[in-house]
Design a protein around this motif. Structure first.
Motif, PDB file in Angstrom:
ATOM      1  N   UNK A  21       0.817  -1.216   0.000  1.00 35.89           N
ATOM      2  CA  UNK A  21       0.000   0.000   0.000  1.00 35.89           C
ATOM      3  C   UNK A  21       0.848   1.263   0.000  1.00 35.89           C
ATOM      4  N   UNK A  22       2.068   1.178   0.488  1.00 35.66           N
ATOM      5  CA  UNK A  22       2.950   2.345   0.497  1.00 35.66           C
ATOM      6  C   UNK A  22       3.215   2.869  -0.919  1.00 35.66           C
ATOM      7  N   UNK A  23       3.093   2.007  -1.912  1.00 38.14           N
ATOM      8  CA  UNK A  23       3.359   2.410  -3.283  1.00 38.14           C
ATOM      9  C   UNK A  23       2.238   3.215  -3.915  1.00 38.14           C
ATOM     10  N   UNK A  24       1.095   3.318  -3.248  1.00 33.60           N
ATOM     11  CA  UNK A  24      -0.043   4.086  -3.746  1.00 33.60           C
ATOM     12  C   UNK A  24      -0.197   5.330  -2.875  1.00 33.60           C
ATOM     13  N   UNK A  25      -0.069   6.515  -3.472  1.00 36.68           N
ATOM     14  CA  UNK A  25      -0.110   7.746  -2.678  1.00 36.68           C
ATOM     15  C   UNK A  25      -1.395   7.868  -1.879  1.00 36.68           C
TER      16      UNK A  25
END
Length: 337
Positions: free
Chosen positions: A190-194
């Motif tokens: 989820x960290x990869x999605x702002x």
């Protein structure tokens, strides 16, 4: 490799079979021999018929003279080439069958090892896990078991297919909300999605609270804090990771980066471990690169800095090492005694 074996086997099959498919080479001697053999057989039949019919002796003599002449010429011709002891087709077919059997056995024994030749242990494991994903995904969807989704998630994570891993771990969390590994790994994705990054941080933080002794949780939490600019707190968390995994260097880059961003003293030992230890040894004792312990070249700081930044014979350049990182590294290696 398997395709190479099959191609070579097919080529050998064709080469063995080709002589039997090619038109026969007929020489003038072969033609004359055939003519004489036909004439000989005809004369023998004629003599038998004449003898049975009681023909006159003069006619019989003429036929015998002709037969003698034919037999004499046949005797003076070179012998016919011997026939092959074995037809080429069965031999060629046997070769092709042997290659097919070898390939079939190799698919399950030798060829999988050749497939990973030249790869590091981590790269080979990653490729191996990637090849297992379709079967694991099908089994997990069929059974719906937490164990099967966990196995799928673990294999996808190791193969660096983080999207599939998150999908599998999400299924795990639906049935086991407190699963720390599933939480932190889903959070990392989820960290990869702002839009979802904050939720990712929350997931990883909860996983650390649930399992504070898991090194991976501390590593991912420190990384996540850095993404949100919380470098000081991230440093503390990454120090926890180092304590839990003292032989690992996965956090070294982050620690040096966070030290630079917070104005803390940069650990020259970590900079050395990241960039120099692979060649010069973990303690400067030497390896593929020269020994640094007791080296007189370390005394000239200006020359040492230039060597690091520009490289030299057999040594790559490290122009990315600037400012505090370069200062820390130079200070660290100059302490080698």
């Amino acid at each position: 490799m398997i395709y190479l074996v099959l191609v070579l086997g097919t080529l050998l099959f064709v080469l063995l079979l080709l002589p039997t498919l090619a038109p026969a080479r007929v020489t003038a001697q072969d033609t004359r021999r055939t003519e004489l053999e036909e004439e000989r057989d005809a004369l023998l039949r004629s003599l038998r018929e004449l003898e049975q019919a009681g023909a006159e002796s003069g006619l019989l003599t003429r036929e015998k003279v002709r037969l003698t002449a034919v037999l004499t010429e046949l005797d003076h011709l070179p012998p016919a080439p011997p026939a092959l002891a074995r037809p080429a087709f069965p031999l060629a077919a046997g070769v092709l069958l042997g290659v097919a059997l070898l390939a079939g056995v190799g698919v399950y024994t030798v060829f999988p090892k050749w497939r990973y030749a030249g790869l590091s242990a981590n790269e080979a494991a990653q490729l191996q896990n990637a090849s297992r994903l379709p079967a694991l995904e099908a089994r997990a969807e069929r059974s719906g078991d937490v164990a099967d989704y966990t196995a799928l998630g673990d294999a996808a994570w190791d193969a660096k297919n983080y999207q599939l891993a998150a999908k599998a771990y999400a299924q795990v969390l639906l049935k086991d909300r407190a699963n720390a590994k599933a939480m932190r790994r889903t959070g990392f994705f989820l960290l990869g999605d702002k839009k979802m990054a904050e939720n990712g941080l929350i997931f990883i933080r909860e996983s650390v609270n649930a399992d504070p002794k898991a090194p991976e949780g501390q590593l991912l939490y420190g990384y996540a804090l850095g993404l949100f600019g919380q470098y000081g707190e991230g440093l503390k968390v990454l120090k926890n990771y180092q304590a839990l995994a003292p032989d690992s260097h996965e956090a070294d880059d982050l620690i040096v980066e966070f030290q630079g961003r917070t104005g803390s003293a940069i650990d020259g030992g970590l900079v050395f471990a990241q960039n120099c230890a692979a060649c010069h040894g973990s303690g400067g004792q030497g390896g593929t690169g020269p020994k640094l312990l007791g080296s007189a070249a370390l005394r000239d700081e200006a020359a040492l800095r230039q060597k690091i930044l520009s490289g030299g014979v057999g040594m790559p350049a490290f122009p990315q090492l600037q400012g505090q990182q370069l200062d820390a590294l130079v200070k660290y290696v100059q302490n080698f005694k």
